[in-house]
Structure formats: C-alpha cells, structure tokens
Design an enzyme around this catalytic site. Structure first.
Site, PDB file in Angstrom:
ATOM      1  N   GLY A 136     -83.752 -11.249-101.455  1.00 28.47           N
ATOM      2  CA  GLY A 136     -83.975 -11.001-100.361  1.00 28.47           C
ATOM      3  C   GLY A 136     -82.402 -11.137 -99.931  1.00 28.47           C
ATOM      4  O   GLY A 136     -82.520 -10.071 -98.123  1.00 28.47           O
TER       5      GLY A 136
ATOM      6  N   ALA B  67     -84.871 -15.005-101.376  1.00 31.77           N
ATOM      7  CA  ALA B  67     -85.528 -15.624-100.423  1.00 31.77           C
ATOM      8  C   ALA B  67     -85.424 -17.479-101.343  1.00 31.77           C
ATOM      9  O   ALA B  67     -85.320 -17.454-102.469  1.00 31.77           O
ATOM     10  CB  ALA B  67     -86.840 -14.727-100.421  1.00 31.77           C
TER      11      ALA B  67
ATOM     12  N   GLU C 113     -81.326  -7.938-100.062  1.00 34.44           N
ATOM     13  CA  GLU C 113     -82.041  -6.362 -98.596  1.00 34.44           C
ATOM     14  C   GLU C 113     -81.848  -6.674 -97.181  1.00 34.44           C
ATOM     15  O   GLU C 113     -81.891  -6.384 -96.648  1.00 34.44           O
ATOM     16  CB  GLU C 113     -83.750  -6.942 -99.237  1.00 34.44           C
ATOM     17  CG  GLU C 113     -84.580  -6.539-100.262  1.00 34.44           C
ATOM     18  CD  GLU C 113     -85.587  -7.687-100.670  1.00 34.44           C
ATOM     19  OE1 GLU C 113     -86.420  -6.376-100.617  1.00 34.44           O
ATOM     20  OE2 GLU C 113     -85.774  -8.119-100.315  1.00 34.44           O
TER      21      GLU C 113
ATOM     22  N   GLU D 238     -86.314  -9.874-108.661  1.00 30.83           N
ATOM     23  CA  GLU D 238     -87.647 -10.388-108.545  1.00 30.83           C
ATOM     24  C   GLU D 238     -88.626  -9.665-109.838  1.00 30.83           C
ATOM     25  O   GLU D 238     -89.227 -10.721-110.318  1.00 30.83           O
ATOM     26  CB  GLU D 238     -88.375  -9.258-107.258  1.00 30.83           C
ATOM     27  CG  GLU D 238     -87.840  -9.964-105.960  1.00 30.83           C
ATOM     28  CD  GLU D 238     -86.682  -9.061-105.887  1.00 30.83           C
ATOM     29  OE1 GLU D 238     -86.241  -9.671-104.670  1.00 30.83           O
ATOM     30  OE2 GLU D 238     -85.702  -8.190-106.567  1.00 30.83           O
TER      31      GLU D 238
END
Length: 257
Positions: free
Chosen positions: A108, A65, A111, A131
């Site tokens: 992300g 992200a 994910e 993360e």
C-alpha cells in the site's frame, strides 16, 4: 495519549504531510489513511497552499497496509469498509503532490507513491508489491498504476514473483524521477515542491489534470481535454499576469485567479 500518525507542516506555499507510525514502519491503517485524506483535502481548499509533499521516516515511507487489521476482516467487511477507496480519495486531490521516499515503499505504500505526481527517492529505498507472498494481491490500484509506470513485463515480475526495485532501478524504470543521497529525499522534495509553488497555481492544477487524463483516454480525447483547459486558462488573471511579466522581464506575481 498516543502520538498522531499524521503530522502536518507548512513551508510557505508548500504543505507537508509526514506519515508518523515508525513502530509499524508506517503500515497504513484506516485511521492513518483517514487522517491523510482529511489533511490533503484541507490543503486543496487553502488558497495559500500551492504544492504538497508526503514523506515518511528514514526506515520506511510506508511498508504496506496494516496486515493485522486486514487479516481480521471478512470479504464483505473489506468490500464495504471503503479502505481501498482511501487511495482513490488521495488520487482525487488537485494540489500537486511530491513523494519523498526513503526506506521501504511496499504494498500500500507503493500504491500511495504511485498516486503522487512526482517521486523523489534516496539511495537505500526499496520498492515492491509483495502481496502474492501472503496470498492476496494489490487492492488499491497497484496492478493498474504500476504497469503504467514501468511497463507490463516488469510490473508482472514485481507483482507475481515479488521482485523489488532499489532506488537506482526505480529511477531507471520510471517509477521515480529523482535520486538523491541517503537522508536527502525530504529536502529535495520540498525544494521541488517549492519550484512548483512558484508557478501559476491554476495552471499547475490544470496541467496535473491534463497529464492524468492521458491514462484515462485515447490520445485524441486527451489532446481535446488539454486544449479545453488551455483555452480556459486564457480567462485567468494569472495568465494575463504571466504574459505581462514576461514582456516586462520580471518575476510574475500569481494569485491563483
């Protein structure tokens, strides 16, 4: 005018989404995710589209992200933004989705790949959830979907200790199903999606729903759900056509009805 970060292509009954933010290694920000969801929803309501592929660029499927955008938001802004819920919107897509992974598939981006129904990766691909190294944790389903893909111990090592998997390990541990040479992931994913598109579209969508239900329910409930969908398919024109084609030793002509 800035270049679009989401590109859409058609290959017959297969649609393709290309993540196109190469300067940021396809770091996922709100406009990019919004465009991805809008595009995939468009595929879902197009009767001529029977499978989809999500691909990135050679250096990165998606490197995570967008940290800059997330770092500036307060806790309440993040909670109310709906940012993480964009991954849920992708998970709700009924069209079968194949991910073509090259380069970095982190945070992300991983994910997103975990939501896809099938993952094709090429040598040189790298998978991870980093993360914790920047003081946070996966927030778009990574802790839940990764453990279902690779098991508790390896998921814990990846999430807590930052272990990254190479392409060979990703296939060995069940994160991806197909390993190809560098530069071949997109072509292989499109070919695989093409094979899906040859099947009865209703059956493919129902089968996808049945498989995903296995993550949500006990075995007995999952079998009951599968049985109900199977019985419902008996009312479809595609099932009748498939049976006729089998008896007549010819290729079926599915219409999605």
């Amino acid at each position: 005018m800035s270049e679009a970060t989401i590109l859409s292509r058609r290959h017959g009954a297969v649609a393709q989404v290309v993540l196109n933010r190469p300067a940021k290694r396809n770091a996922l920000d709100w406009p990019m995710l919004d465009g991805l969801v809008t595009t995939l929803r468009g595929f879902d309501v197009d009767p001529d589209i029977r499978a989809a592929v999500i691909s990135g660029e050679p250096r990165a499927f998606a490197a995570g992200a967008d940290i800059g955008a997330l770092g500036e938001a307060s806790a309440m802004e993040l909670y109310r933004s709906g940012f993480s819920e964009q991954w849920d919107a992708v998970a709700a897509i009924e069209t079968p989705i194949v991910a073509a992974v090259s380069g970095y598939c982190l945070g992300g981006g991983l994910e997103l790949a975990l939501i896809c129904d099938i993952v094709v990766c090429e040598r040189g691909a790298v998978f991870g959830l980093p993360e914790a190294a920047i003081g946070t944790l996966p927030g778009a389903g990574g802790t839940q979907r990764l453990v279902r893909a690779v098991g508790k111990s390896l998921a814990m090592e990846m999430i807590l200790a930052g272990r990254r998997l190479d392409a060979e390990e990703a296939c060995r541990f069940g994160l991806a199903s197909t390993l190809v040479e560098a530069g071949a992931a997109e072509a292989e994913a499109l070919a695989l999606a093409g094979r899906i598109a040859e099947r009865a579209p209703l059956a493919a969508r129902f089968a996808k729903r049945a498989v995903l239900q296995s993550f949500e329910t006990p075995l007995s409930a999952g079998i009951a759900f599968e049985r109900a969908l199977s019985a419902l398919m008996a009312a479809s024109e595609d099932r009748a056509e498939g049976m006729r084609a089998f008896a007549e030793k010819r290729t079926p002509r599915f219409t999605g009805r």
